[in-house]
Design a protein around this motif. Structure first.
Motif, PDB file in Angstrom:
ATOM      1  N   ALA A 146       1.130  -1.210   0.271  1.00 11.19           N
ATOM      2  CA  ALA A 146      -0.249  -0.253  -0.108  1.00 11.19           C
ATOM      3  C   ALA A 146       0.921   1.396   0.500  1.00 11.19           C
ATOM      4  N   VAL A 147       2.161   1.470   0.852  1.00 14.40           N
ATOM      5  CA  VAL A 147       2.440   2.038   0.605  1.00 14.40           C
ATOM      6  C   VAL A 147       3.031   2.748  -1.017  1.00 14.40           C
ATOM      7  N   ILE A 148       3.587   1.847  -1.230  1.00 18.83           N
ATOM      8  CA  ILE A 148       4.147   1.608  -2.739  1.00 18.83           C
ATOM      9  C   ILE A 148       3.155   2.445  -3.585  1.00 18.83           C
ATOM     10  N   ALA A 149       2.263   1.886  -3.320  1.00 19.49           N
ATOM     11  CA  ALA A 149       1.063   2.408  -4.393  1.00 19.49           C
ATOM     12  C   ALA A 149       1.314   3.826  -4.321  1.00 19.49           C
ATOM     13  N   LEU A 150       1.051   4.011  -2.504  1.00 18.26           N
ATOM     14  CA  LEU A 150       0.763   5.432  -2.552  1.00 18.26           C
ATOM     15  C   LEU A 150       2.162   6.521  -3.321  1.00 18.26           C
ATOM     16  N   ARG A 151       3.133   6.276  -3.256  1.00 20.64           N
ATOM     17  CA  ARG A 151       4.012   6.912  -3.467  1.00 20.64           C
ATOM     18  C   ARG A 151       3.855   7.137  -4.992  1.00 20.64           C
ATOM     19  N   ARG A 152       3.574   5.515  -5.805  1.00 12.90           N
ATOM     20  CA  ARG A 152       3.856   5.725  -7.535  1.00 12.90           C
ATOM     21  C   ARG A 152       2.163   6.492  -7.425  1.00 12.90           C
ATOM     22  N   LEU A 153       1.125   6.514  -7.218  1.00 14.19           N
ATOM     23  CA  LEU A 153      -0.233   7.552  -7.268  1.00 14.19           C
ATOM     24  C   LEU A 153       0.704   8.989  -7.330  1.00 14.19           C
ATOM     25  N   PHE A 154       1.433   9.607  -6.371  1.00 19.32           N
ATOM     26  CA  PHE A 154       1.785  10.799  -5.956  1.00 19.32           C
ATOM     27  C   PHE A 154       2.179  11.158  -7.217  1.00 19.32           C
ATOM     28  N   GLN A 155       3.392  10.557  -7.368  1.00 19.79           N
ATOM     29  CA  GLN A 155       4.510  10.714  -8.569  1.00 19.79           C
ATOM     30  C   GLN A 155       3.455  10.519  -9.690  1.00 19.79           C
ATOM     31  N   GLY A 156       2.540  10.186  -9.954  1.00 18.19           N
ATOM     32  CA  GLY A 156       1.833  10.855 -11.793  1.00 18.19           C
ATOM     33  C   GLY A 156       1.264  11.890 -11.048  1.00 18.19           C
ATOM     34  N   TYR A 157      -0.233  11.791 -10.101  1.00 18.08           N
ATOM     35  CA  TYR A 157      -0.579  12.771  -9.912  1.00 18.08           C
ATOM     36  C   TYR A 157       0.355  14.421  -9.669  1.00 18.08           C
ATOM     37  N   VAL A 158       1.533  14.113  -8.975  1.00 17.56           N
ATOM     38  CA  VAL A 158       2.141  15.993  -9.024  1.00 17.56           C
ATOM     39  C   VAL A 158       3.082  15.847 -10.749  1.00 17.56           C
ATOM     40  N   ARG A 159       3.488  14.912 -11.625  1.00 20.93           N
ATOM     41  CA  ARG A 159       4.236  14.940 -13.059  1.00 20.93           C
ATOM     42  C   ARG A 159       3.317  15.445 -14.392  1.00 20.93           C
ATOM     43  N   ASP A 160       1.613  14.942 -13.595  1.00 16.09           N
ATOM     44  CA  ASP A 160       0.759  14.677 -13.839  1.00 16.09           C
ATOM     45  C   ASP A 160       0.352  16.385 -14.039  1.00 16.09           C
ATOM     46  N   PHE A 161       0.770  17.760 -13.062  1.00 20.20           N
ATOM     47  CA  PHE A 161       0.699  18.683 -12.098  1.00 20.20           C
ATOM     48  C   PHE A 161       1.691  19.104 -13.257  1.00 20.20           C
ATOM     49  N   GLN A 162       2.900  18.915 -13.588  1.00 24.48           N
ATOM     50  CA  GLN A 162       3.799  19.407 -14.073  1.00 24.48           C
ATOM     51  C   GLN A 162       3.471  19.853 -15.748  1.00 24.48           C
ATOM     52  N   GLU A 163       2.966  18.469 -15.719  1.00 25.23           N
ATOM     53  CA  GLU A 163       2.678  18.771 -17.110  1.00 25.23           C
ATOM     54  C   GLU A 163       1.646  19.369 -17.114  1.00 25.23           C
ATOM     55  N   GLY A 164       0.649  21.052 -17.073  1.00 20.35           N
ATOM     56  CA  GLY A 164      -0.330  21.245 -17.215  1.00 20.35           C
ATOM     57  C   GLY A 164      -2.099  20.995 -16.826  1.00 20.35           C
ATOM     58  N   ILE A 165      -2.401  19.302 -16.374  1.00 18.22           N
ATOM     59  CA  ILE A 165      -3.203  18.564 -16.419  1.00 18.22           C
ATOM     60  C   ILE A 165      -3.343  18.899 -14.594  1.00 18.22           C
ATOM     61  N   GLU A 166      -4.404  19.812 -14.477  1.00 20.85           N
ATOM     62  CA  GLU A 166      -5.266  19.397 -12.765  1.00 20.85           C
ATOM     63  C   GLU A 166      -5.389  18.848 -12.173  1.00 20.85           C
ATOM     64  N   PRO A 167      -5.937  18.406 -11.225  1.00 21.07           N
ATOM     65  CA  PRO A 167      -6.363  17.647 -10.726  1.00 21.07           C
ATOM     66  C   PRO A 167      -7.949  17.327 -10.707  1.00 21.07           C
ATOM     67  N   PRO A 168      -8.512  16.089 -11.202  1.00 20.14           N
ATOM     68  CA  PRO A 168      -9.934  16.508 -11.703  1.00 20.14           C
ATOM     69  C   PRO A 168     -10.802  15.870  -9.927  1.00 20.14           C
ATOM     70  N   ALA A 169      -9.860  15.199  -9.330  1.00 18.18           N
ATOM     71  CA  ALA A 169     -10.841  15.155  -8.123  1.00 18.18           C
ATOM     72  C   ALA A 169     -10.710  15.991  -7.618  1.00 18.18           C
ATOM     73  N   ALA A 170     -10.226  17.769  -7.548  1.00 13.86           N
ATOM     74  CA  ALA A 170     -10.584  18.902  -6.882  1.00 13.86           C
ATOM     75  C   ALA A 170     -11.573  19.805  -7.300  1.00 13.86           C
ATOM     76  N   SER A 171     -12.293  19.316  -8.336  1.00 17.81           N
ATOM     77  CA  SER A 171     -13.400  20.062  -8.799  1.00 17.81           C
ATOM     78  C   SER A 171     -14.869  18.895  -8.928  1.00 17.81           C
ATOM     79  N   GLU A 172     -14.379  17.715  -8.256  1.00 17.41           N
ATOM     80  CA  GLU A 172     -15.450  16.797  -8.395  1.00 17.41           C
ATOM     81  C   GLU A 172     -16.255  16.309  -7.084  1.00 17.41           C
ATOM     82  N   PRO A 173     -16.389  17.220  -5.762  1.00 15.48           N
ATOM     83  CA  PRO A 173     -16.775  17.496  -4.702  1.00 15.48           C
ATOM     84  C   PRO A 173     -17.722  16.051  -3.793  1.00 15.48           C
ATOM     85  N   GLU A 174     -18.330  15.105  -4.733  1.00 12.45           N
ATOM     86  CA  GLU A 174     -19.018  14.475  -4.501  1.00 12.45           C
ATOM     87  C   GLU A 174     -18.278  13.196  -4.281  1.00 12.45           C
ATOM     88  N   LEU A 175     -16.989  12.861  -4.977  1.00 18.87           N
ATOM     89  CA  LEU A 175     -16.129  11.971  -4.408  1.00 18.87           C
ATOM     90  C   LEU A 175     -15.990  11.631  -2.823  1.00 18.87           C
TER      91      LEU A 175
END
Length: 421
Positions: free
Chosen positions: A361-390
């Motif tokens: 689970a720790v390994i999976a969490l790190r990989r998730l965040f690496q993906g989140y931040v790299r997407d952000f660096q490429e100009g992709i906004e995090p979709p979850a931030a704008s979906e309050p129902e999630l």
């Protein structure tokens, strides 16, 4: 293990950092509502590496602005909380809760200088007895997430906040690791009070089912039980960017949420929320949360949000208790976690780790965040931030037939009961 570069990527949260930019796309809790009285004293706030000051003006509006006056950088903490906003006592400049400069009394009559200046200030929401800031670009400000616990009555929840002297990310990692509960949190007194602990210690090597989701990740830990044909499942959740929902007892009468807030690169604050959906939490249970033989958090000074049995006191370890009825000899489940994550250092060196199967689970969490931040660096906004129902989701635990496998939590939410509207 992680590379040194990836370790830095995960842990640096200040302005201009990739992780800091990603985190600023979400609402962040910073103070309990009760700490700010209308027309009362301001409070110092440090959040995501920024020094801020918060106050509630006499009309009840909450302001959160840069800690130093834009004029000569004098501290606004000592300001006067007046009818329209906070006034710096150095030269009388006054700012409203939006950061607008209302007055510059030392400037010549007719000066329009004040109309050209605005302090750094952040929008604030007040939900669930907590004050939240949005520190990202205004045009991207999302709706507030639909957390169930913010919609129950005040007497149906307990909220606590306290400091960790270490990076937020190593604190968060500890909460997605289900296998440690069988060791770190074993206590004979707690086992007597909560029979679910029998299941923790019967099988100390849970098998993982990890499912990435729109909100973050489902973390299902499956254990064998003494009962033939049944597994014990604990279904926890990680929700972007720093929330965990941890399974409580099998009766599902209480739900537990943790929030892992970065104060700066080397300091974090933890919010613990226990709530009930259909009944008040009575005073004896509230007293047990912070005291008695089996506290959730021991030695918490609520006025300062600090654990008093801290590193300087060796966290209050009792070696005789450790030899006899407590795995750690340290009181309080949250205190036991604190000892481990602070003991790793302010920012743990992940390049020297040796991870095993139990760390999936720790390994999976790190990989998730690496993906989140790299997407952000490429100009992709995090979709979850704008979906309050999630964010309207619960953790849970259950004894299930061995042939029933949990692979996607939405298929199992029939077990969770009705939602608070």
């Amino acid at each position: 293990m992680l590379s040194a570069a990836d370790n830095e990527l995960l842990c640096r949260v200040g302005p201009g950092t990739p992780m800091g930019g990603y985190l600023r796309r979400f609402w962040t809790p910073f103070l309990e509502s009760w700490r700010l009285e209308a027309g009362g004293s301001p409070e110092d706030v440090r959040l995501l590496g920024e020094d801020l000051v918060a106050w509630r003006d006499p009309s009840g509006k909450v302001g959160l602005m840069e800690a130093r006056c834009p004029h000569r950088r004098a501290p606004m903490f000592y300001g006067r909380n007046e009818e329209n906003g906070l006034r710096c006592v150095y030269h009388g400049w006054q700012f409203d809760h939006l950061g607008n400069c209302l007055e510059m009394p030392a400037e010549p009559a007719g000066s329009t200088f004040k109309d050209k200046l605005k302090a750094v200030a952040y929008p604030v929401e007040e939900r669930g007895g907590v004050l939240w800031a949005y520190m990202g670009p205004r045009h991207l400000q999302p709706s507030f997430p639909e957390f169930e616990w913010t919609r129950v009555r005040e007497d149906q929840r307990i909220t606590s906040r306290y400091r960790h002297e270490c990076s937020w990310f190593q604190s968060l990692e500890g909460d997605v690791d289900s296998s440690h509960i069988s060791y770190l949190h074993w206590d004979a007194r707690y086992q007597k009070a909560n029979k679910d602990v029998d299941l923790w210690v019967f099988d100390r090597a849970p098998r993982w089912t990890l499912q990435p989701t729109d909100y973050g990740m489902m973390l299902a830990a499956r254990r064998n039980t003494p009962e033939e044909g049944r597994y014990y499942w604990r279904i926890n959740h990680f929700l972007q960017p720093f929330y965990t929902m941890v399974a409580t007892s099998l009766d599902l009468k209480r739900l537990l949420v943790h929030i892992w807030v970065p104060i700066d690169d080397e300091t974090s604050e933890v919010w613990d929320i226990l709530y009930a959906t259909d009944e008040a939490i009575e005073q004896p249970e509230r007293d047990r949360w912070l005291g008695g033989d089996t506290p959730h958090i021991a030695s918490l000074d609520r006025a300062t949000a600090r654990i008093t049995a801290d590193r300087s006191k060796r966290y209050g370890i009792d070696r005789e208790a450790q030899r006899t009825w407590s795995y750690t000899g340290i009181a309080g489940i949250r205190n036991q976690d604190l000892v481990m994550v602070e003991g790793m250092g302010a920012i743990v060196d992940r390049t020297t780790e040796h991870l095993g199967t139990s760390d999936a689970a720790v390994i999976a969490l790190r990989r998730l965040f690496q993906g989140y931040v790299r997407d952000f660096q490429e100009g992709i906004e995090p979709p979850a931030a704008s979906e309050p129902e999630l964010f309207n989701i619960r953790s849970w635990s259950a004894l299930l037939p061995t042939e029933e496998h949990i692979d996607r939590d939405p298929e199992a939410q029939r077990l969770q009961g009705p939602r608070v509207k």
